[in-house]
Design a protein around this motif. Structure first.
Motif, PDB file in Angstrom:
ATOM      1  N   PHE B 204     -47.808-107.054 117.029  1.00 43.71           N
ATOM      2  CA  PHE B 204     -48.550-106.786 115.792  1.00 43.71           C
ATOM      3  C   PHE B 204     -47.606-107.089 114.633  1.00 43.71           C
ATOM      4  O   PHE B 204     -46.387-107.108 114.804  1.00 43.71           O
ATOM      5  CB  PHE B 204     -49.018-105.330 115.742  1.00 43.71           C
ATOM      6  N   SER B 206     -46.471-105.884 111.005  1.00 49.52           N
ATOM      7  CA  SER B 206     -46.493-104.899 109.931  1.00 49.52           C
ATOM      8  C   SER B 206     -46.739-105.609 108.604  1.00 49.52           C
ATOM      9  O   SER B 206     -46.233-106.701 108.382  1.00 49.52           O
ATOM     10  CB  SER B 206     -45.157-104.154 109.889  1.00 49.52           C
ATOM     11  N   GLU B 207     -47.522-104.963 107.743  1.00 50.88           N
ATOM     12  CA  GLU B 207     -47.818-105.573 106.441  1.00 50.88           C
ATOM     13  C   GLU B 207     -46.764-105.241 105.383  1.00 50.88           C
ATOM     14  O   GLU B 207     -46.872-105.677 104.242  1.00 50.88           O
ATOM     15  CB  GLU B 207     -49.192-105.105 105.937  1.00 50.88           C
ATOM     16  N   VAL B 208     -45.798-104.454 105.749  1.00 54.66           N
ATOM     17  CA  VAL B 208     -44.697-104.145 104.837  1.00 54.66           C
ATOM     18  C   VAL B 208     -43.410-104.464 105.579  1.00 54.66           C
ATOM     19  O   VAL B 208     -43.220-103.995 106.701  1.00 54.66           O
ATOM     20  CB  VAL B 208     -44.699-102.650 104.428  1.00 54.66           C
ATOM     21  N   PRO B 209     -42.539-105.282 104.994  1.00 49.01           N
ATOM     22  CA  PRO B 209     -41.280-105.579 105.688  1.00 49.01           C
ATOM     23  C   PRO B 209     -40.476-104.299 105.878  1.00 49.01           C
ATOM     24  O   PRO B 209     -40.478-103.425 105.001  1.00 49.01           O
ATOM     25  CB  PRO B 209     -40.571-106.562 104.749  1.00 49.01           C
TER      26      PRO B 209
END
Lengths: 421, 349
Positions: B204, B206-209
């Motif tokens: 998956f 993640s939408e935030v590093p």
């Protein structure tokens, strides 16, 4: 016995002022004077105004305080503990109107620039949930000497009364859709579905960055001042047990009534996961409360609900963002895998400022964008709900996503997201 | 669209002035395309023309960057370009830094797009990726034509104001800045999908590093406490009445240093709190709940600590950018060190 909530949804495609309030097909007629009579008489309010606005109108609603979805119990207590008597929510039949929202304005706030707006036409209308619904705008002015919390409690009560009054028009109607929400006790999983991963939702319902008022009912009318983590059935939340507090940064009561996480978990329940229930928490102002809340929430998720995974959301600003992550870290420490919905917390548009925490295991993050990102607002022809600011609010504005009510919902109801480039 | 005016920037080597012996040569502009600028001209096709090539020795820029960039900027501006293409600099460090500095200045001063290309290990990447689109290239000029082609394609998008795809797709180094887009599904649906993937052990994104903050270990106190000078510092928003330094309630860029000389404690009437991130009621009632001058004075009296530093530093730590936090921390630390302070009690909220 299990809770069974039946939502009878009626679609509204037109909203008109009329001599009687009724639902005629998909047209909602509103007797504005009749509604005013329902709302008048609250000694905390001096005067009241009701406006009807429609998608496509070049209209901007100013001073937006909160938005409520029209709902009425067929039989039972509406918004128990705040409007109706305290009683369990989440069971029985509830009437719901789609396509129409109740927008409440705040005529008392001095720093009106802190309040949100809703646009009914143009690109900003397309970005907000409430730029696409017909809106009944309720503006009420405080009686002399009325305090902030008393005034806002009165405004919200007027909104809830309106929600019930309008939804009752669907009492005799044939609903366009019937949704049934039914979830057994978390211990009762049929053997053939026992292989599914068990998922809990940790719902932070308030942030005590600002203390709640006496009348600021949030959980069954309770202002959740010293609340420790508590388990709720998701139906209770869908059916009016939880309301937004009076400070609503990128959060509306409407989103809680249509809770996107609960709906998404219900949609997968019995298919790809087993939804075990909701743990509600509040973000606290002191360290012992924060630590206590984090480990108790994790204990309920892991040891009481027996969940393998947990989804967490926050409300409010930076401290709640860290509170949520602390609870998630405690879950991960107990072997519960977590996903968090975060706001982009950066104030300068830099990727390195998006998060205010750095805990191990927090590797699955979804974001709802940043309320501080710039957003241009086009000029409008009329302003509703903010007569005193009509000159300023009517023109083009260079503001932010946070200014547009319904563009960003912290509990995940919206599609805006920040990408790193 | 009219034919675009493009100016290229090259160092002495690619600008065909000579090797290291010409690295001290100052800025000069020649009409038309020279060396790799011809590849730029070719990649532009009919879209534009390289009107001039500006070139300069690597050492000239490295040894006096501000002056050199100002001179180069004047030469560039004289050509009235729509786009500046610098390099590519590959793995050449001085050249890469010069390309980055010039592109940043062109964007800031002339208000037109500028683009360059480098290898990932070129120091110019870390220095300028936030401000400038830098296309990833190889270490050497082996695939010059193809790489210049990608650079020009991205430059044309910038000039035309076309939306750029994500860094990986367009081939530029992530600038570390965020942009809003509309996702197909709402955040709740994406979160449920991400969680089920994580539970199943499937990949998956993640939408935030994930953060990569440096860990700074607390230094050891080299003295005994009895001989040490201790300072009090807070990010909890304590200010004297009237907030004389204008410290912002959130998103702070300023801090203040406030004397406690001759004070046994902090008189609530003389102080205020401007922090907007927490409930400040109790701290306003008694500032010692945030900055314990009273107890510290007692410890000083008893000899448990050598001395209490007579200046308290304060700011508001709420939504403060990392860059300003680091700068203010460094400045406060410098002042404390110069004043001979041995240790700090940092109170947060």
């Amino acid at each position: 016995m299990r809770l069974r909530l039946e939502l009878r949804r009626s679609q509204v495609n037109a909203l008109t002022a009329a001599s009687a309030t009724r639902l005629a097909g998909q047209r909602l007629d509103v007797d504005v004077d009749g509604l005013r009579a329902v709302l008048e008489g609250d000694p905390r309010l001096a005067r009241l105004r009701i406006d009807l606005v429609h998608p496509g109108e070049r209209c901007r609603i100013g001073r937006v305080f909160d938005v409520v979805a029209p709902r009425a119990k067929l039989d039972g207590s509406d918004f128990p503990g705040v409007l109706g008597p305290v009683a369990r929510a989440g069971d029985g039949v509830t009437l719901a109107l789609d396509g129409v929202s109740i927008v409440l304005t705040d005529q008392q706030a001095e720093h009106a620039a802190m309040l949100a707006v809703i646009d009914m036409a143009g690109p900003t209308a397309a970005l907000s949930t409430f730029g696409r619904t017909h809106n009944v705008v309720i503006s009420a002015w405080p009686a002399a000497g009325m305090g902030r919390a008393e005034y806002l409690a009165a405004v919200r009560l007027a909104g809830l009364k309106t929600a019930v009054h309008l939804a009752q028009a669907a009492r005799e109607a044939e609903p366009d859709a019937v949704q049934v929400f039914e979830l057994p006790s978390p211990a009762r999983v049929p053997a053939e579905l026992a292989h599914l991963p068990r998922v809990a939702y940790v719902f932070q319902i308030h942030s005590h960055q600002r203390p709640t008022g006496v009348d600021e009912g949030i959980l069954y009318g309770d202002p959740v001042r010293r609340m420790v983590p508590t388990i709720l059935h998701p139906n209770e939340i869908l059916d009016g047990a939880v309301l937004r507090g009076f400070m609503g940064r990128n959060a509306t009561t409407w989103a809680i009534q249509n809770h996107p996480v609960i709906r998404a978990l219900y949609a997968e329940h019995g298919r790809t996961l087993w939804f075990t229930g909701v743990v509600v928490t509040v973000a606290h102002a002191t360290e012992p409360e924060r630590v206590r809340s984090a480990f108790m929430a994790a204990d309920l998720v892991a040891h009481v609900l027996g969940a393998d995974g947990a989804l967490l959301t926050k409300i409010g600003g930076g401290a709640p963002h860290v509170d949520m992550a602390q609870a998630a870290a405690q879950c991960e420490a107990l072997g519960v895998k977590t996903t968090l919905i975060v706001e982009d917390m950066s104030t300068d548009g830099s990727a390195e400022g998006m998060l205010l925490f750095d805990f191990p295991g927090m590797d699955a993050l979804v974001n709802v964008g940043s309320g501080q990102h710039r957003l241009p607002f086009p000029a409008m022809e009329r302003v509703v709900g903010a007569d005193d600011l009509a000159m300023k609010l009517g023109g083009e504005m260079n503001a932010t996503y946070g200014t547009l009510c319904g563009a960003i919902e912290q509990i995940g109801a919206t599609n805006v997201m920040a990408v790193v480039e | 669209m009219n034919s675009l005016r493009v100016v290229c920037y090259l160092n002495q080597f690619f600008g065909q002035l000579g090797g290291e012996d010409k690295a001290g040569v100052g800025p000069q502009a020649v009409k038309g395309a020279v060396g790799p600028a011809r590849a730029v001209e070719q990649a532009l096709g009919g879209a534009g023309t390289v009107v001039a090539t500006v070139r300069c020795g690597d050492n000239y820029v490295a040894e006096q960057t501000d002056k050199a960039v100002a001179e180069l900027l004047a030469l560039v501006a004289a050509e009235r370009p729509d786009l500046v293409v610098a390099g590519p600099a590959f793995l050449a460090g001085r050249y890469g830094v010069a390309c980055g500095a010039l592109c940043a200045a062109v964007q800031a001063e002339l208000g037109i797009p500028a683009i360059t290309g480098m290898h990932g290990e070129n120091p110019g990447v870390d220095l300028y990726r936030r401000q400038v689109y830098i296309v990833e290239t190889g270490a050497e000029a082996g695939r010059m034509l193809a790489e210049v082609g990608r650079l020009v394609a991205l430059g044309l998008k910038l000039v035309r104001g076309e939306p750029l795809g994500p860094p990986a797709a367009e081939g530029y180094f992530a600038r570390g800045v965020t942009r809003h887009v509309l996702a197909e599904r709402n955040a709740a649906e994406r979160a449920v999908a991400m969680l089920t993937a994580k539970l199943a052990g499937r990949p998956f994104a993640s939408e935030v590093p994930l953060p990569d903050f440096p860990r700074i270990p607390a230094p050891r106190l080299l003295k005994t406490l009895e001989g040490a000078t201790i300072a009090l510092v807070t990010d909890g928003g304590l200010v004297p009445q009237g907030n004389p330094d204008g410290i912002e309630p959130l998103n702070a860029t300023r801090y203040g240093g406030y004397s406690i000389e001759g004070k046994a404690g902090l008189d609530a009437g003389q102080y205020d709190n401007v922090h907007r991130g927490y409930d400040t009621t109790y701290v306003k009632q008694d500032p010692h709940r945030l900055v314990p001058v009273d107890v510290a004075r007692e410890l000083e009296e008893q000899g448990a600590i050598g001395k209490l530093h007579e200046t308290v530093y304060s700011t508001t730590g709420v939504a403060t950018t990392l860059a300003h936090s680091a700068r203010m921390g460094r400045e406060i630390a410098d002042k404390l060190r110069q004043a001979g302070v041995d240790a700090v009690i940092l109170t947060s909220t």
